[in-house]
Structure formats: structure tokens, C-alpha cells
Design a protein around this motif. Sequence first.
Motif, PDB file in Angstrom:
ATOM      1  N   MET A   1      32.490  49.069  32.647  1.00 18.76           N
ATOM      2  CA  MET A   1      33.369  47.930  32.402  1.00 18.76           C
ATOM      3  C   MET A   1      33.761  47.290  33.729  1.00 18.76           C
ATOM      4  N   LEU A   2      33.629  45.976  33.800  1.00 22.23           N
ATOM      5  CA  LEU A   2      34.048  45.224  34.982  1.00 22.23           C
ATOM      6  C   LEU A   2      35.160  44.269  34.577  1.00 22.23           C
ATOM      7  N   ILE A   3      36.368  44.522  35.064  1.00 23.67           N
ATOM      8  CA  ILE A   3      37.508  43.657  34.768  1.00 23.67           C
ATOM      9  C   ILE A   3      38.303  43.412  36.039  1.00 23.67           C
ATOM     10  N   GLY A   4      39.079  42.342  36.035  1.00 24.05           N
ATOM     11  CA  GLY A   4      39.956  42.061  37.154  1.00 24.05           C
ATOM     12  C   GLY A   4      41.221  42.891  37.059  1.00 24.05           C
ATOM     13  N   GLY A   5      42.080  42.743  38.068  1.00 19.76           N
ATOM     14  CA  GLY A   5      43.338  43.472  38.071  1.00 19.76           C
ATOM     15  C   GLY A   5      43.240  44.871  38.630  1.00 19.76           C
ATOM     16  N   VAL A   6      42.032  45.307  38.956  1.00 21.71           N
ATOM     17  CA  VAL A   6      41.827  46.620  39.574  1.00 21.71           C
ATOM     18  C   VAL A   6      40.923  46.428  40.790  1.00 21.71           C
ATOM     19  N   LYS A   7      40.860  47.433  41.645  1.00 21.67           N
ATOM     20  CA  LYS A   7      40.059  47.328  42.865  1.00 21.67           C
ATOM     21  C   LYS A   7      38.577  47.179  42.537  1.00 21.67           C
TER      22      LYS A   7
ATOM     23  N   THR B   1      39.056  39.071  27.567  1.00 25.39           N
ATOM     24  CA  THR B   1      40.229  39.729  28.158  1.00 25.39           C
ATOM     25  C   THR B   1      39.932  41.165  28.562  1.00 25.39           C
ATOM     26  N   ARG B   2      40.802  41.689  29.412  1.00 22.85           N
ATOM     27  CA  ARG B   2      40.650  43.062  29.904  1.00 22.85           C
ATOM     28  C   ARG B   2      40.806  44.069  28.770  1.00 22.85           C
ATOM     29  N   GLU B   3      41.792  43.816  27.881  1.00 21.42           N
ATOM     30  CA  GLU B   3      42.030  44.757  26.786  1.00 21.42           C
ATOM     31  C   GLU B   3      40.833  44.828  25.851  1.00 21.42           C
TER      32      GLU B   3
ATOM     33  N   ARG C   1      35.571  38.489  36.831  1.00 24.06           N
ATOM     34  CA  ARG C   1      35.235  39.651  37.650  1.00 24.06           C
ATOM     35  C   ARG C   1      33.718  39.804  37.790  1.00 24.06           C
ATOM     36  N   LEU C   2      32.967  39.456  36.759  1.00 21.77           N
ATOM     37  CA  LEU C   2      31.511  39.527  36.875  1.00 21.77           C
ATOM     38  C   LEU C   2      31.014  38.582  37.966  1.00 21.77           C
ATOM     39  N   LEU C   3      31.579  37.387  38.018  1.00 25.88           N
ATOM     40  CA  LEU C   3      31.167  36.440  39.055  1.00 25.88           C
ATOM     41  C   LEU C   3      31.593  36.904  40.445  1.00 25.88           C
TER      42      LEU C   3
ATOM     43  N   GLY D   1      49.502  38.493  30.978  1.00 23.58           N
ATOM     44  CA  GLY D   1      48.576  38.345  32.092  1.00 23.58           C
ATOM     45  C   GLY D   1      49.153  38.576  33.461  1.00 23.58           C
ATOM     46  N   ASP D   2      50.474  38.453  33.616  1.00 29.39           N
ATOM     47  CA  ASP D   2      51.080  38.671  34.927  1.00 29.39           C
ATOM     48  C   ASP D   2      51.350  40.145  35.218  1.00 29.39           C
ATOM     49  N   LYS D   3      51.213  40.988  34.206  1.00 24.75           N
ATOM     50  CA  LYS D   3      51.380  42.425  34.412  1.00 24.75           C
ATOM     51  C   LYS D   3      50.128  42.988  35.081  1.00 24.75           C
ATOM     52  N   SER D   4      50.308  44.008  35.913  1.00 27.06           N
ATOM     53  CA  SER D   4      49.137  44.654  36.510  1.00 27.06           C
ATOM     54  C   SER D   4      48.327  45.341  35.426  1.00 27.06           C
TER      55      SER D   4
END
Length: 418
Positions: A110-116, A86-88, A137-139, A279-282
Motif C-alpha cells: 500500500m502506498l499512501i500519503g501521511g507516512v514516511k 483515500t488512505r482508509e 503518493r503514487l506520483l 484529512g488534517d489528522k495524521s
Amino acid sequence: MSSFESLGLSEPIWRAAAERGYTTPTPIQAQAIPVVLSGVDLLAGAQTGTGKTAAFAMPILHQLSATVDTAPRGPSRVRALILVPTRELAAQVEESVQLYGRYLSLRALMLIGGVKINPQMQKLRRGVDVLVATPGRLLDHVQQRSVDLSHVEILVLDEADRMLDMGFIRDIRRILALLPKKRQNLLFSATFSPEIRGLADGLLNDPVRVEVAARNATADTVAQRIFAVDQDRKRDLLAHLIATHQWGQVLVFTRTKHGADRLAKHLSQDGVQAMAIHGDKSQGARTRALAEFKEGKVRVLVATDIAARGIDITELPHVVNFELPHVPEDYVHRIGRTGRAGNSGQAVSLVCSEEHKQLQDVEKLLRRSFTREVVVGFEPRRVVPGRAPASAPRRPAQSAGRGKPGTGNPFSGRARRA
């Protein structure tokens, strides 16, 4: 009593830890750090809150700083890869790497989704030694050819059980195919299901196995309470408990995202500062909610199981299961958010009659029977079968209406047979 220095870590690392007040290794750190430093593969069983992040972050930093990097320097080439679900949790791990590596000339990202993705690509071009990433996000970066995994020396799968639960096994296999065959592998998991053992068998080469707690054990520092209540009275009972006992910081678990939003709204309407995280929160909203919760600006954080992974608050006093999880192991993960680092904590579960099966599964997993308690004024119409308090007075069931909530301590015997 051992110290980080006696475990073989270099002075810059244990000095950085000491400056934050960390001088004595936890059991998982004392066992895992020498194994990682020896360069062999590791299979580690550790619950959340045991210090497992430092158990791999510190020796990885030592290894990378002590090893001469002979490969041609590439801007996007990674030396250590830490995969998390998870991102957290990614944010927590990356923060630890930065903390323990503050006196080393190593770069972490750190590489996570939800950000540019573009700012991440720019940082990768500057060079990264330790990469903390969620699989998806890594993929994405692999597809963009913005990251080079062909020189990874150390791989960590953190909370591998949760990654499998979340369906990341295909992504993990795709990532493993991009890594060099000669590398060190570290797998951390709270449970050792057949699926985890299968993953470990295919990933690890003659690993050393360490385990610091009994499988699916809960900490002795956590007091666990079960309150029987009707489903439609749970929100009122929770607000009552928070107000009556002046709980200042409460992490509440719901099963669904919609349920988390609805409960946070209800509590806020009752005058209890609450925010939801799922998960639906930005990513920005999730980060902000967690920061305000840690700072005490938000009294209640309502979370789903997935979003709560990585929430690390050392002195979190209260965890509430607004609904019991369908998977009993998740109960252990949830209440493991409190009672950390020797601090005491309280885990409260609000259980309706429809959740009898889930409660039985938890009791079977933990090999213990819980007392069902009832708060005066919130007596359920239908009972939750189980063991009643030995000292609890038997009282006639009150009306199923709203009633007048009791103002005494519901933990002290103001309860009846449920």
C-alpha cells in the motif's frame, strides 16, 4: 446458489475466503468475478458494502498467480495497480488482498500519503505484484523513480466517482500515461455521472457492464429517520439520542473538519467517548481512531465525507448525518456504511430549517418523501417543510429554550407535526 469455487477461482483463494466465513458470493461478486477472469474490461456499478473489493481482488490474484510472468523481474515493477481515493480505503483494499492471497506467493503493498516515503521505497525494491495506492503518493514515487508502472497487466479504478469529486482527474491521466497500452481495465463506481461515463469511454475497451443496485439506491435494511431541530440544538439532541437509546457505536458525519473536531470535543465533554477523523489528522491518528472505534473503545466516530471513504464495519448499527451533505449522492454513500451484508441499520439525519433545500435534493434523488419528526424538548423554532407523521399528535410548540429532553423513544410517536 453459486460458490467462489464454481466461479472459477483457484483453491487457495476460495479456501482463504472460507476460513473467514465467506462462502457465498454477493451479487456483485457473482457477476464481476467471471468477467475479470475472462480478461476483458469491466465497468461496474456498486454501492459501498456490496462486497465490491473482493469482486476485483480475488480474480486479480487468480490471474496473477495463474499467468506465467515472462517479463524480466524488476525490483520495483508492478503487475496490478489499484487506485483508490483515500488512505482508509487503501488500507481496506490492501487488507483484502492480503487476506485472499494468504496462500499465494504474491506480494502486495500500500502506498499512501501521511507516512514516511522511505520505508515504502524499501519495500518496493523487494518486489511488488499488487500495488494499492492513492494517486498523489503514487506520483511521488514516480517522481522518485522508485516504482515501475510499465509492466502493469491489470488496472483498477475503485470508487472512481469519488476520485473525480476530489479532483484527481489530472493525476489519474498522468498515471494512465505511464501504463502499457495493452492491459485489462476495471472501473468501479457508485454512480454513473456524465463525467464517469466520459472517463470510462476513454479508459475502457468494449467493457462488460454490471450493476447490482439501482442507481443511487439505498439498502432496504437501513431505516431512515429525519429529525427537525434547530442548528444550535443539534449537538444536545445527538447526545440525548445516544444516551437515551444507549447507542454503542455511532458514525457521525459533518461537512467540515473544524465541525468534526468541535462536535467530538462537545460529546466528550458530555461523557460520550468520541474522536474525529478527517484529512488534517495524521495517518497515525486516523488509524488509531478507526481501530478504537471498531474495538468499541470509542463510542462515536465523527468524520467528514472524504475521511469516511473506506470505513468498512460489517455490523455498524448507526449512522448520523449531523449536517446533510451539499451533494445528495453523498447521502447515499454515508448511510451505506450501515445495513451491510444483510444486517439491519439505522440512519438518522438532524435537519434544521436552513437545510430544507439539501433535504429536498435527497428526496428527489431517492424518489421518496421523508417524514419530519421532532423529539419532545427539542422542538425547532422554525419548521422544516415536509410530510408530518400520520399518527403524530399535534401539540403546541414549546419554548425554544433548552427545555427538558424527552426520555421516551423519539421514534415511537413522541413527535409532532414539523
